[in-house]
Design an enzyme around this catalytic site. Structure first.
Site, PDB file in Angstrom:
ATOM      1  N   GLY A 280       0.739  -1.175  -0.070  1.00 32.30           N
ATOM      2  CA  GLY A 280      -0.182   0.034  -0.080  1.00 32.30           C
ATOM      3  C   GLY A 280       0.772   1.154  -0.047  1.00 32.30           C
ATOM      4  O   GLY A 280       1.789   1.531  -0.896  1.00 32.30           O
ATOM      5  N   SER A 281       0.265   2.030   1.141  1.00 33.76           N
ATOM      6  CA  SER A 281       0.855   3.487   0.610  1.00 33.76           C
ATOM      7  C   SER A 281       2.347   3.655   1.217  1.00 33.76           C
ATOM      8  O   SER A 281       2.887   4.794   1.063  1.00 33.76           O
ATOM      9  CB  SER A 281       0.162   4.695   1.798  1.00 33.76           C
ATOM     10  OG  SER A 281      -1.158   4.430   1.187  1.00 33.76           O
ATOM     11  N   THR A 282       3.093   2.714   1.700  1.00 27.61           N
ATOM     12  CA  THR A 282       4.385   2.743   1.938  1.00 27.61           C
ATOM     13  C   THR A 282       5.138   2.834   0.573  1.00 27.61           C
ATOM     14  O   THR A 282       6.498   3.283   0.682  1.00 27.61           O
ATOM     15  CB  THR A 282       4.934   1.410   2.777  1.00 27.61           C
ATOM     16  OG1 THR A 282       4.544   0.285   2.075  1.00 27.61           O
ATOM     17  CG2 THR A 282       4.222   1.279   4.142  1.00 27.61           C
TER      18      THR A 282
END
Length: 570
Positions: A280-282
């Site tokens: 995801g957003s990592t």
């Protein structure tokens, strides 16, 4: 005449005795000569290569059958250990005699009282068959005394050399275990099997990069995070950004290498190196870093449209309203999918894909462990939608170790180095390959720190340690819509101290629940980030990073782009 005859007889007897003595001496001499001849012949035979060389040094004879594994500070993690075994000898009472005084069922019941986890029915059945077998491979002295008191001669307790893991379950997925055949399995026991078992090398302990103090703290905080959020699993890693050395690596739940059973076999899967996830957003900082490095983002103040992105029949949206537009810094602070997708789109599939390849995302993670997961890689040609979703961490699945190595390259000046579980000496760190410019890395350190101060990483901001990091909450694949909306993988990827990064820390929870401890939130900001916030102050002083409230990375160049910073200033 009689006297003369007696003398002749005496002389005759003496002569016979003397002859007999001479023959005996001759036979003894011949026997010694024969033995000497055989010995000389044997020496000549062996010296000419007969039966191969069987030389065994005193050192090899005195060494344990298997060498030690130690942590980076010399603390034993695996070693040979003399222990009692419990063996059933059906011939203990002599051939044809019943080996047991009591009935097999009665003996099994008594053994069950000593060893509560023993399978009583199976043990009774095997005792009744009358064939020898190991009942236990390792007994404590007090257990051996209890078995002795049973008075069954067939229950023999030979002293044998066993493999012992003094730290218990700690770092089980790193170490692995030694199977009944004497061969290492799963972890570094398998990797260094030849070194640990060879008489030529087993006297030298294998030094790992692991620090047991940091390992213990990481496992403790992950375990605590799992309990607080009722997560089904957890994973974490602490990585030296300059050398690639793994200081700690944990996959939970763990197994006990001292006791391999059916349950332990199920838990040997390593979530850090073998399980792939959409993280995801990592991935958003990596996308922004690539865009800055490639010259797509030259002005951090440039605004990107934050409205939903429509690509064919698909629409990319944010988790909540973030305004009409965002700059690159706000994109990371607020974790916007839409602006990350537009930045990736502007880069184009070829360039973003190449950056991901340079960060090692298209192959198995680089580390010595035998079990390494292959990423779910989008392939050679990325469609426009694929490229945009990769920009915010979807459509590509990698291991947490992939992410840790990529973050290390992003903050250490731009150089990617493979991870290693071997302790490296001065000057032994690999040269690595450059992925980002040093100026790009410097800018990303500022932006990562801003996320921890003003954005979704606030719960990881340990005072004095200048933590920077990014949250990531991704739905797990499955279900009718392609994803299971009720099942998340929550990750926080961080580095510290951001004014001079030395370590990357990854904490991941598999399917955390919204509980009171996480303010009834399932996202990484509320469950994974706090793990890092608690862990860093525990391990910092142990690995040379002391808290200092008087220093921090200078982010004044980007604070004008952050509305939250301006509000605080007012």
């Amino acid at each position: 005449m009689a006297m003369a005859s007696g003398r002749v007889q005496l002389v005759s007897i003496r002569q016979k005795s003397l002859d007999l003595a001479r023959w005996r001496v001759l036979w003894i001499a011949l026997a010694f000569a024969l033995v000497a001849l055989m010995a000389v012949s044997r020496i000549v035979y062996l010296g000419s290569g007969g039966e191969g060389a069987r030389a065994t040094s005193l050192e090899a004879a005195l060494l344990p059958d298997r060498g030690e594994i130690v942590d980076r500070n010399g603390v034993p993690m695996a070693r040979a250990f003399p222990a009692y075994a419990l063996w059933f000898n059906p011939e203990a009472m002599g051939e044809g005699e019943a080996p047991l005084v009591a009935a097999p069922q009665e003996v099994a019941a008594k053994l069950k009282a000593i060893f509560p986890d023993l399978d009583e029915a199976d043990t009774a059945a095997r005792l009744a068959k009358g064939k020898g077998f190991y009942i236990r491979k390792r007994l404590l002295p007090e257990e051996a005394n209890q078995v002795q008191e049973l008075g069954e001669l067939a229950l023999e307790m030979p002293m044998e050399e066993d493999r012992h893991y003094p730290q218990g379950q700690m770092a089980a997925h790193v170490l692995g275990y030694v199977a009944a055949d004497g061969k290492g399995r799963v972890g570094m026991e398998q990797v260094f099997d030849e070194h640990l078992s060879s008489p030529l090398t087993r006297g030298t302990p294998v030094a790992l990069s692991i620090d047991v103090r940091v390992q213990g703290a990481l496992e403790d905080e992950l375990r605590r995070g799992m309990k607080l959020t009722q997560a089904q699993g957890g994973a974490g890693i602490v990585l030296d950004v300059d050398t690639g050395e793994v200081i700690a690596l944990a996959s939970l739940p763990e197994f006990d290498p001292n006791k391999i059973d059916a349950e332990g076999q199920k838990l040997m899967f390593n979530r850090v190196t073998n399980q792939v996830y959409e993280l995801g957003s990592t991935f958003k900082p990596l996308t922004v870093a690539a865009a800055i490095d490639a010259g797509v983002i030259r002005d951090l103040g440039r605004r990107f449209d934050a409205s939903p992105v429509k690509v064919g029949r698909f629409t990319i949206r944010d988790s909540h309203e973030m305004g009409d537009d965002l700059n690159a810094v706000e994109t990371l602070i607020h974790s916007s999918n839409t602006t990350s997708a537009r930045i990736a789109d502007e880069m184009g599939p070829e360039r973003l894909r190449q950056y991901m390849i340079d960060l090692g995302m298209n192959g198995r993670p680089e580390i010595e462990l035998p079990a390494k997961g292959f990423p779910l890689w989008p392939g050679d040609k990325w469609a426009r939608l694929t490229n945009m979703t990769v920009g915010f961490g979807h459509g590509i699945a990698v291991t947490p170790l992939h992410l840790a190595s990529a973050y290390a390259a992003m903050v250490n000046g731009g150089v990617y180095r493979p991870a290693t579980l071997k302790k490296l000496g001065p000057g032994e760190a690999p040269k690595g390959r450059r992925v980002f410019k040093a100026s790009t890395s410097s800018r990303m350190r500022q932006m990562m720190r801003a996320i921890a101060i003003y954005g979704t990483g606030r719960n990881a901001d340990a005072p004095g340690y200048r933590v920077g990091g990014k949250t990531g909450s991704a739905e797990k694949p499955g279900g009718k819509a392609g994803y299971r909306r009720t099942a998340l993988v929550s990750t926080f990827a961080a580095a510290f101290p951001m004014d001079r990064p030395r370590y990357v820390v990854i904490a991941m929870l598999d399917e955390p629940k919204g509980t009171l401890a996480s303010s009834y939130q399932r996202t990484a900001a509320w469950n994974a980030a706090p793990i890092v916030g608690r862990l860093v102050p525990r391990i910092g002083p142990l690995i040379g990073v002391r808290p200092d409230d008087t220093r921090d990375i200078d982010i004044s160049a980007i604070t004008p782009l952050i509305p939250e910073a301006q509000n605080e200033a007012e």
